[in-house]
Design a protein around this motif. Structure first.
Motif, PDB file in Angstrom:
ATOM      1  N   VAL A   1       0.844  -1.199   0.000  1.00 22.47           N
ATOM      2  CA  VAL A   1       0.000   0.000   0.000  1.00 22.47           C
ATOM      3  C   VAL A   1       0.880   1.249   0.000  1.00 22.47           C
ATOM      4  CG1 VAL A   1      -1.702   1.313   1.324  1.00 22.47           C
ATOM      5  CG2 VAL A   1      -1.904  -1.185   1.142  1.00 22.47           C
ATOM      6  N   ILE A   2       1.937   1.232   0.798  1.00 24.99           N
ATOM      7  CA  ILE A   2       2.864   2.360   0.864  1.00 24.99           C
ATOM      8  C   ILE A   2       3.530   2.581  -0.490  1.00 24.99           C
ATOM      9  CG2 ILE A   2       5.030   3.157   1.890  1.00 24.99           C
ATOM     10  CD1 ILE A   2       4.150   1.682   4.473  1.00 24.99           C
ATOM     11  N   LYS A   3       3.998   1.495  -1.099  1.00 32.16           N
ATOM     12  CA  LYS A   3       4.645   1.608  -2.409  1.00 32.16           C
ATOM     13  C   LYS A   3       3.688   2.158  -3.459  1.00 32.16           C
ATOM     14  CE  LYS A   3       8.110  -2.072  -1.949  1.00 32.16           C
ATOM     15  NZ  LYS A   3       8.554  -3.392  -2.471  1.00 32.16           N
ATOM     16  N   GLU A   4       2.470   1.649  -3.490  1.00 32.18           N
ATOM     17  CA  GLU A   4       1.517   2.082  -4.508  1.00 32.18           C
ATOM     18  C   GLU A   4       1.212   3.566  -4.384  1.00 32.18           C
ATOM     19  OE1 GLU A   4       0.037   1.863  -7.796  1.00 32.18           O
ATOM     20  OE2 GLU A   4       0.193  -0.199  -7.032  1.00 32.18           O
TER      21      GLU A   4
ATOM     22  N   GLU B   1       8.508  -3.407  -9.000  1.00 28.75           N
ATOM     23  CA  GLU B   1       9.811  -2.859  -9.348  1.00 28.75           C
ATOM     24  C   GLU B   1      10.326  -1.869  -8.310  1.00 28.75           C
ATOM     25  OE1 GLU B   1       9.500  -1.174 -13.234  1.00 28.75           O
ATOM     26  OE2 GLU B   1       8.837  -3.049 -14.159  1.00 28.75           O
ATOM     27  N   MET B   2       9.589  -1.697  -7.221  1.00 31.49           N
ATOM     28  CA  MET B   2      10.031  -0.768  -6.183  1.00 31.49           C
ATOM     29  C   MET B   2      10.816  -1.490  -5.098  1.00 31.49           C
ATOM     30  SD  MET B   2       6.988   2.009  -5.529  1.00 31.49           S
ATOM     31  CE  MET B   2       8.031   3.082  -4.530  1.00 31.49           C
ATOM     32  N   LEU B   3      11.982  -0.949  -4.789  1.00 29.94           N
ATOM     33  CA  LEU B   3      12.767  -1.426  -3.660  1.00 29.94           C
ATOM     34  C   LEU B   3      12.578  -0.472  -2.490  1.00 29.94           C
ATOM     35  CD1 LEU B   3      16.153  -2.229  -5.468  1.00 29.94           C
ATOM     36  CD2 LEU B   3      14.098  -3.647  -5.281  1.00 29.94           C
ATOM     37  N   LYS B   4      13.105  -0.847  -1.327  1.00 25.26           N
ATOM     38  CA  LYS B   4      13.039   0.043  -0.170  1.00 25.26           C
ATOM     39  C   LYS B   4      13.844   1.316  -0.409  1.00 25.26           C
ATOM     40  CE  LYS B   4      16.939  -2.337   2.026  1.00 25.26           C
ATOM     41  NZ  LYS B   4      17.382  -3.134   3.185  1.00 25.26           N
TER      42      LYS B   4
ATOM     43  N   LEU C   1      11.496   4.034   2.738  1.00 25.75           N
ATOM     44  CA  LEU C   1      10.721   4.551   1.608  1.00 25.75           C
ATOM     45  C   LEU C   1      10.012   5.854   1.969  1.00 25.75           C
ATOM     46  CD1 LEU C   1       9.003   1.506  -0.137  1.00 25.75           C
ATOM     47  CD2 LEU C   1      10.290   3.330  -1.263  1.00 25.75           C
ATOM     48  N   LEU C   2       9.386   5.882   3.136  1.00 26.05           N
ATOM     49  CA  LEU C   2       8.658   7.079   3.552  1.00 26.05           C
ATOM     50  C   LEU C   2       9.602   8.272   3.713  1.00 26.05           C
ATOM     51  CD1 LEU C   2       6.205   5.432   6.091  1.00 26.05           C
ATOM     52  CD2 LEU C   2       5.566   6.535   3.945  1.00 26.05           C
ATOM     53  N   LEU C   3      10.756   8.050   4.335  1.00 25.13           N
ATOM     54  CA  LEU C   3      11.698   9.147   4.518  1.00 25.13           C
ATOM     55  C   LEU C   3      12.295   9.603   3.192  1.00 25.13           C
ATOM     56  CD1 LEU C   3      13.610   8.224   7.802  1.00 25.13           C
ATOM     57  CD2 LEU C   3      11.578   9.634   7.511  1.00 25.13           C
ATOM     58  N   ASN C   4      12.502   8.670   2.259  1.00 19.81           N
ATOM     59  CA  ASN C   4      13.003   9.044   0.939  1.00 19.81           C
ATOM     60  C   ASN C   4      12.043   9.982   0.216  1.00 19.81           C
ATOM     61  OD1 ASN C   4      15.493   7.823   0.820  1.00 19.81           O
ATOM     62  ND2 ASN C   4      14.780   5.987  -0.226  1.00 19.81           N
TER      63      ASN C   4
ATOM     64  N   ALA D   1      22.415  -2.224   8.207  1.00 19.36           N
ATOM     65  CA  ALA D   1      21.977  -3.252   7.266  1.00 19.36           C
ATOM     66  C   ALA D   1      21.190  -2.669   6.097  1.00 19.36           C
ATOM     67  CB  ALA D   1      21.140  -4.311   7.988  1.00 19.36           C
ATOM     68  N   SER D   2      20.862  -1.386   6.159  1.00 21.42           N
ATOM     69  CA  SER D   2      20.200  -0.701   5.050  1.00 21.42           C
ATOM     70  C   SER D   2      20.726   0.728   4.990  1.00 21.42           C
ATOM     71  CB  SER D   2      18.680  -0.697   5.244  1.00 21.42           C
ATOM     72  OG  SER D   2      18.304   0.237   6.240  1.00 21.42           O
ATOM     73  N   GLY D   3      20.277   1.470   3.987  1.00 22.88           N
ATOM     74  CA  GLY D   3      20.693   2.860   3.865  1.00 22.88           C
ATOM     75  C   GLY D   3      19.917   3.802   4.751  1.00 22.88           C
ATOM     76  N   LEU D   4      19.039   3.268   5.608  1.00 23.69           N
ATOM     77  CA  LEU D   4      18.206   4.109   6.467  1.00 23.69           C
ATOM     78  C   LEU D   4      19.050   5.039   7.338  1.00 23.69           C
ATOM     79  CD1 LEU D   4      15.419   4.886   7.573  1.00 23.69           C
ATOM     80  CD2 LEU D   4      15.553   2.906   9.118  1.00 23.69           C
ATOM     81  N   PHE D   5      20.239   4.594   7.725  1.00 23.21           N
ATOM     82  CA  PHE D   5      21.057   5.399   8.639  1.00 23.21           C
ATOM     83  C   PHE D   5      21.503   6.718   8.009  1.00 23.21           C
ATOM     84  CE2 PHE D   5      24.365   3.328   6.218  1.00 23.21           C
ATOM     85  CZ  PHE D   5      25.462   4.173   6.272  1.00 23.21           C
ATOM     86  N   THR D   6      21.390   6.858   6.682  1.00 26.85           N
ATOM     87  CA  THR D   6      21.783   8.102   6.011  1.00 26.85           C
ATOM     88  C   THR D   6      20.625   9.081   5.843  1.00 26.85           C
ATOM     89  OG1 THR D   6      21.299   7.317   3.756  1.00 26.85           O
ATOM     90  CG2 THR D   6      23.481   6.811   4.668  1.00 26.85           C
TER      91      THR D   6
END
Length: 319
Positions: A66-69, A83-86, A143-146, A168-173
């Motif tokens: 739902v978030i991606k859509e 085709e959407m990644l985090k 995704l939301l922060l991006n 473990a993800s790019g969230l820390f940036t």
């Protein structure tokens, strides 16, 4: 501004994240959105929720499609949510979000707890054992922060998972400032050194918030170990102890020295320079990493083409 709380497990980062959110919410006309991205999911209770009620909060990780859509919108570079990644960044046609603007995602997934608007990733469930990684749930926050354009007087605050698992993800940036909560112990200082070693390689601004500082010796130890990175510190707190026993007091009753520490954190965050260009560059970097490592193979196409070099976020053209 976007802020993260990190640190060793048991350091008190969730407690301080909750205090900081409550402190912000008590200021004049602030807009605050908290995210619990810790695998232990204690932020709602730290904000004052009954544990049974906290367990019923809708989980972002359960609504990832739902978030991606919603965020995909009609971006021509993204044919479908498959085709959407985090790490997928926004482009022309994507939907961006604010901290508190009306949108169906917030209507469905954000609830007010202890005077603070909160979204939770959801716990690591029995069905996930052996088949899923917790960071797939945290991907909803990334995704939301991006896609978030936060303005003056708006704060997104994320309680991150403990220790080096945050990498473990790019969230820390995704933050303007990271508060690293550190106890006056060798183990906690070890996590500090590990974290800043990784974070500063990526230009992530980090300051240390001392916690559980009992006396001058504790404070001297922290100053010796972390030096100028020490922004402020919290002493032992009857206010916090009451909350841990289920009695949540008004934030105005927090001990003055600890309230002063929160004020220092607030002003430091406000004084950070908003660097949308760095934000976009890091988003593209981690999207390329994920696409080439596994995303392209899963989707069957080159997902690096999702990066839109002409798109502007926050008024700055992405490189």
């Amino acid at each position: 501004m976007k802020a993260a709380f990190v640190g060793k497990g048991g350091s008190g980062k969730t407690t301080l994240a909750a205090l900081f959110c409550r402190f912000l919410a008590a200021q004049d006309a602030p807009r605050v959105l908290a995210f619990d991205a810790d695998i232990n999911q204690h932020l709602a209770v730290a904000l004052g929720a009954d544990p049974d009620a906290a367990a019923l909060l809708p989980a972002l990780g359960d609504h990832l499609d739902v978030i991606k859509e919603y965020l995909r919108g009609d971006n021509p570079r993204i044919a479908s949510i498959r085709e959407m990644l985090k790490t997928t960044p926004p482009g022309f046609g994507s939907r961006t979000i604010g901290v508190d603007g009306p949108n169906p995602l917030y209507d469905r997934l954000v609830h007010t707890v202890g005077g603070v608007r909160l979204a939770v990733t959801g716990p690591f469930a029995a069905d996930d054992l052996g088949v899923a990684c917790y960071h797939s749930k945290v991907g909803a926050v990334e995704l939301l922060l991006n896609h978030m354009v936060d303005g003056p007087g708006e704060y997104a605050v994320v309680d991150m998972t403990a220790g080096a698992d945050s990498f473990a993800s790019g969230l820390f940036t995704r933050f303007d400032l990271t508060f690293l909560v550190c106890e006056p112990t060798v183990r906690s200082v070890g996590v500090y050194r590990q974290y800043v070693g990784y974070a500063r390689d990526h230009g992530v601004k980090t300051v240390v918030v001392g916690n559980k500082v009992d006396d001058a010796d504790d404070l001297a130890f922290l100053r010796e170990q972390v030096g100028a990175d020490l922004l402020c510190h919290f002493g032992r707190s009857g206010f916090v102890k009451a909350a841990e026993r289920g009695r949540v007091l008004p934030i105005s009753r927090l001990e003055p020295p600890n309230a002063h520490a929160l004020s220092t954190m607030h002003s430091t965050l406000d004084n950070c320079e908003k660097d949308w260009r760095r934000y976009a560059t890091q988003a593209a970097e981690f999207h390329i990493r994920n696409a080439t490592a596994w995303g392209n193979t899963r989707a069957g196409i080159d997902l690096t083409g999702q990066i839109d070099p002409a798109f502007t976020l926050g008024g700055v053209t992405c490189p």
